[in-house]
Design an enzyme around this catalytic site. Structure first.
Site, PDB file in Angstrom:
ATOM      1  N   SER A 151      -9.378  -0.075  -5.562  1.00  0.00           N
ATOM      2  CA  SER A 151      -8.596   0.181  -4.396  1.00  0.00           C
ATOM      3  C   SER A 151      -7.907   1.792  -4.661  1.00  0.00           C
ATOM      4  O   SER A 151      -7.946   2.085  -6.057  1.00  0.00           O
ATOM      5  CB  SER A 151      -7.574  -0.643  -4.250  1.00  0.00           C
ATOM      6  OG  SER A 151      -6.437  -0.227  -3.051  1.00  0.00           O
TER       7      SER A 151
ATOM      8  N   TYR B 202      -0.261  -6.793  -6.190  1.00  0.00           N
ATOM      9  CA  TYR B 202      -1.663  -5.984  -5.811  1.00  0.00           C
ATOM     10  C   TYR B 202      -2.111  -4.909  -6.613  1.00  0.00           C
ATOM     11  O   TYR B 202      -3.070  -4.790  -7.177  1.00  0.00           O
ATOM     12  CB  TYR B 202      -1.767  -5.550  -4.286  1.00  0.00           C
ATOM     13  CG  TYR B 202      -2.829  -4.931  -3.520  1.00  0.00           C
ATOM     14  CD1 TYR B 202      -4.071  -5.875  -3.254  1.00  0.00           C
ATOM     15  CD2 TYR B 202      -2.968  -3.504  -3.474  1.00  0.00           C
ATOM     16  CE1 TYR B 202      -5.197  -5.377  -2.796  1.00  0.00           C
ATOM     17  CE2 TYR B 202      -4.402  -3.202  -2.974  1.00  0.00           C
ATOM     18  CZ  TYR B 202      -5.331  -4.052  -2.724  1.00  0.00           C
ATOM     19  OH  TYR B 202      -6.304  -3.354  -2.054  1.00  0.00           O
TER      20      TYR B 202
END
Length: 265
Positions: A157, A170
């Site tokens: 990501s 996250y």
């Protein structure tokens, strides 16, 4: 228990084994669905892994006439992962690609001081532990099969580099995935196992729909952000997947051109 569904109409025998075989986790929606369909349309046999059989069937239906195998699996459960890769080995005889994609944002927007341990653990179990379990199972199969080798692509990501506000679980897991990618890439060298990571920013999926309406920025403002077509991500993954094992994209970053990443924060 896993429920397995032959969700597409590909051949049941020799042509499967002669072609390229992929496992895509989180294949029931978003990036996983786009990548699975891209691979299926390119002639790959694809095992679609996810927690909801009905959405896996919908993914398979987007590439009619191709060889898709839908397998219900929660990647955070070791027994589900073991069953998934057993089914793939029994059905196809080998594994050429794992797209390690399943993941969750978790409770976005929750300040770290208010974050429950249960929420933290859920994100870690899915994003990090699930990625490890799938990579380990794929690694074992790729090492033991003949001809030896294969490729693992991990969905990192933009948050593997730079966090958003209130995103500790996250961001922590995505940073950890970079370490996992590097370690697996090194350890896979003797066995022709190539491992790379794709870091994706603002692909248009259900998970990122909020970006277009407004996302919290580091300065406290809520600002709508641009997104890109998820198909562009899928084509990038396919390019990485179809390289010969003598070549590897170690890290790729694909993002909406004008999203706030370079200089974010």
């Amino acid at each position: 228990m896993n429920t397995v569904n032959n969700a597409a109409t590909g051949p049941a025998g020799g042509e499967d084994e002669a072609g390229r075989v992929a496992v895509v986790t989180g294949a029931g929606s978003g990036i996983g669905r786009a990548v699975a369909v891209e691979l299926l349309r390119a002639g790959w046999s694809v095992a679609l892994a996810g927690r909801r059989p009905e959405t896996l069937g919908e993914t398979a239906a987007l590439a009619p006439g191709r060889t898709a195998l839908a397998v219900r699996a929660d990647v955070s459960r070791p027994e589900d992962v073991a069953a998934l890769f057993t089914v793939v080995r029994d059905r196809f005889g080998r594994l050429d690609l794992l797209f390690n994609n399943a993941g969750t944002f978790g409770p976005g927007g929750v300040p770290v001081e208010d974050l429950s341990y249960e929420a933290w653990r859920h994100v870690v179990d899915t994003n990090l532990n699930g990625a490890f379990l799938c990579a380990q199972a794929a690694y074992r199969q790729m090492k033991e099969q003949d001809p030896q080798g294969g490729r693992i692509i991990i969905n990192g990501s933009i948050s593997a580099h730079t966090p958003r506000p209130h995103s500790a679980p996250y961001t922590a897991t995505k940073h950890a995935l970079t370490g996992l990618t590097k370690a697996l890439s090194l350890d896979g060298r003797p066995y022709r196992i190539a491992v790379g990571q794709i870091d994706i920013g603002n692909a248009a999926t259900d998970m990122t729909a909020r970006m277009e309406t407004g996302a919290l920025q580091a300065n406290g403002e809520v600002v709508a952000e641009p997104v890109m077509d998820v198909a562009d991500v899928a084509r990038t993954v396919r390019h990485m997947a179809e390289l010969p094992l003598e070549a590897n994209v170690q890290f790729a970053t694909v993002l909406a051109t004008t999203m706030p990443y370079v200089g974010r924060g």
